[in-house]
Enzyme design. Structure first.
Site, PDB file in Angstrom:
ATOM      1  CG  HIS A 137      -1.938  -1.283   1.378  1.00 56.80           C
ATOM      2  ND1 HIS A 137      -2.779  -1.040   2.392  1.00 56.80           N
ATOM      3  CD2 HIS A 137      -2.279  -2.244   1.007  1.00 56.80           C
ATOM      4  CE1 HIS A 137      -3.812  -2.102   1.931  1.00 56.80           C
ATOM      5  NE2 HIS A 137      -2.536  -2.612   1.060  1.00 56.80           N
ATOM      6  CD  GLU A 162      -1.946   4.779   3.269  1.00 57.64           C
ATOM      7  OE1 GLU A 162      -3.497   5.339   2.839  1.00 57.64           O
ATOM      8  OE2 GLU A 162      -1.168   3.735   2.329  1.00 57.64           O
ATOM      9  CB  CYS A 193      -6.967   0.322   4.655  1.00 59.07           C
ATOM     10  SG  CYS A 193      -5.357  -0.071   4.892  1.00 59.07           S
ATOM     11  CB  CYS A 227      -1.751   2.000   5.752  1.00 62.52           C
ATOM     12  SG  CYS A 227      -1.357   1.220   4.078  1.00 62.52           S
TER      13      CYS A 227
END
Length: 163
Positions: A60, A62, A90, A93
């Site tokens: 992801h 992040e 999310c 993250c």
């Protein structure tokens, strides 16, 4: 009309940059997420969603930005830094942000926007609010005699680096 402070203006600029990274990543075949790590008003690292590009469900934006910042700063502790993201992190993250000891997180789009685009962020946040017995994927503990021995070894190691 709300008056902005210089900090708000800088924050808006960082958010706009994260959004631009996300849009550019979509054009390059990646997911619609961009993130930055900023320290003392300076850009440390960037990340874009590379899940499908790298076949890595943890890639992801992040997490990619956190990994890059840790490499660049030669530390696993990002105290003094903040995460700027094009979307609300999310649970994965957000957890990575907590483990990295980031000072703060700021984002623009949210989990509801991500859900409208077909992403599971909202569903995972909802799932975490439910008892594990109700999860679609079983998660359970099983005791074995040596189950806690790694922690005993950790505590006995005088050279351990706490994190």
């Amino acid at each position: 009309m709300t008056q902005t402070t210089p900090h708000d203006t800088a924050e808006t600029s960082w958010l706009s940059f994260a959004v631009r990274l996300a849009r550019e990543n979509v054009a390059a075949g990646g997911g619609p997420f961009g993130a930055l790590i900023v320290r003392d008003g300076q850009l440390v690292a960037t990340g874009t969603n590379r899940v499908t590009l790298d076949n890595d469900p943890t890639a992801h934006a992040e997490v990619v930005a956190i990994r890059d910042a840790c490499r660049k700063l030669a530390t696993f502790d990002l105290t003094g830094c903040e995460l700027v993201s094009s979307c609300e992190p999310c649970p994965l993250c957000l957890s990575a942000s907590l483990w990295a000891r980031l000072d703060r997180v700021v984002y623009t789009a949210d989990r509801f926007d991500a859900a409208k685009a077909g992403f599971d962020d909202l569903a995972f946040y909802d799932l975490l609010d439910r008892p594990r017995a109700d999860w679609p994927m079983p998660v359970r503990a099983m005791a074995v005699p040596e189950g806690t021995s790694p922690f005993e070894a950790w505590l006995a190691n005088a050279d351990r680096v706490a994190y």
